[in-house]
Design an enzyme around this catalytic site. Sequence first.
Site, PDB file in Angstrom:
ATOM      1  CG  ASP A   1      -1.622   1.234   1.504  1.00 45.55           C
ATOM      2  OD1 ASP A   1      -2.285   1.703   0.569  1.00 45.55           O
ATOM      3  OD2 ASP A   1      -1.521   1.786   2.619  1.00 45.55           O
TER       4      ASP A   1
ATOM      5  CG  ASP B   1      -1.111   2.186   7.028  1.00 44.72           C
ATOM      6  OD1 ASP B   1      -1.083   3.227   7.694  1.00 44.72           O
ATOM      7  OD2 ASP B   1      -1.510   2.157   5.849  1.00 44.72           O
TER       8      ASP B   1
END
Length: 639
Positions: free
Chosen positions: A341, A535
């Site tokens: 990400d 996250d």
Amino acid sequence: MAGSHSHGCCGHGHGHDLKEFNVRQALMPIVAAAILFLIGFVFYQPLHNTPFAIAEYAVLLPAYFISGKQVLTTAGRNILKGRVFDENFLMAIATLGAIAIHEVPEAVAVMLFFQVGELFQDYSVGRSRHSIKALLEVRPDIANLKVDGVIRAVSPEIVNVGDIIVVRPGEKVPLDGDVLGGTSLVDTSALTGESVPRTVTVDKPVLAGMINQSGVLTVKVTKRFGESSIAKILDLVENASSKKADTEKFITRFARYYTPAVVFLSLAVAILPPLFMAGATQAVWTYRALVLLVISCPCGLVISIPLGYFGGVGGAAKRGILVKGSKFLDALAQVKTVVFDKTGTLTQGNFRVTDVVTHNGWSKQQLLELAAQAEAQSNHPVAQSIRQAYGQSIDVTDIQDYEEISGHGIRVKVKGSTVLAGNDRLLHREQIAHDVCVVDGTVAHVAVNGEYSGRIIIADELKEDAVEAIRLLHCQGLETAMLTGDSQSVADSIAHTLGLDQYHAKLLPEDKVDALEEFLHRANQTKGKVAFVGDGINDAPVIARADVGMAMGGLGSDAAIETADVVIMTDAPSKVAEAIQIAQKTLRIVWQNITLAMVIKLFFIALGAMGVATLWEAVFADVGVALLAILNAGRVLKS
């Protein structure tokens, strides 16, 4: 790591309550048995020559029972439970058989050297456990609960959400919460591995397990103890061994068939040759059968394989990487593609406003105020950066009908006007005319009552070790990629700076799962695995779908951490390469142990059947292999 699983030969289960291994306590019976054994061995002939060898038995039998007590009692208990053919049973009948044919010193040697092997094993487990225990020491014992101005020390488990607690300098933060009063430095190293203390002030969150270093903090509790960050970490640690690797499961199945096969083979060796071979005596072939039993005990395998994985999990924890079970070490070792990400994973997530571009008569300050009002109830890093740039208090009574549009932005009413704040997709979705679609940097477009008002440009910085993280993965021969909801231009700039192999931009949360499916499909064709590192809460579905889901644990969302298979407590992307390296080394050592044990066992079984090997060689084949495997497994901690 948690749960309690018996390591077969060990004779006792290592319940992973993470108690400190007491070397002195473990050594005492071994030393006592060793002294008696040495007396019996050195003075064997005079002791043996006493009537009925009574002196020999008086010295050596106590040594046998002291060193063999654990094995004998475990074998007895298992027989009563219907588990006859286990490693303890092999040891017990082999040594009792040796005593029956008057080979008492060999019987004692088998049990004594086995206990020495146990000591090495416990010491090795203790070392790998110690690095995990450091995490558990952050468990808070008390909370200073403030009720009507009175402070009293209570257990953190009885404190409720909304209660007020006081954390003094030097104390651990007992529960997750928001700071109501005070400013302080907090040590987060136990949770994240970061050595630099973090400053917390009013309205900043603090997590259970942090250590308050300077000022007094008044904290409003936001989560019960069982839901706090530290409780979740403890749960991860304590439940890791329930997720066994395929290699461990294979050894469990192997021992189930191997042990009875060995018992019946030994029985055949003891009974058949004297019946069918001329000159074959019962005593000689019974001795050979006992030698076979001792050689065949699969201690080296049963002990060293879980120990190898335990060392891998412990070694990773020592470096701020929590692996939730040995099966994830296996999966990590096979990773060929690592997909990241962007925000909060490769970048700091510390957005700051760098430019405000206005349209249709709005001033920069007006546009910033309007955007701050629209984003007043959002926790997104972009929203936080806009409110920070505005820098003034926001009157929330002016704000109504707040609606978050996933992957697009926000619709809200401010003083009766409909305000849209979000990305370029939001403007196209609402059919609002605007002058530019591609902008360098992250952008929040603003529209009022269907008319474009301007845009706010926000920049995010790369994490310090992001470039190094990608370089290390490339050095390991792995493919790297990035999935982001950000614009094409931002994604292109970051991918170029980091040297990523490929990237996909402008993705909604569900698009990320689809993009990951492509990587998984390609990896399956080459029998490799895909790791995804994220996250945020919107990363949880992708983390769950990946072969190995990895979460940034220091600052990551609860959903991502709970879903992940591996949690990186330091929030450093370079730890991904380190985790894969530890996993590969662990798997290498485990297979070395399997090969070592099997080759030596088969060699000595052949010697035993031919009558070349005695019980002394059998002791080496059994305990020696276990010791070599244990010492080899201990290398994982030094990775």
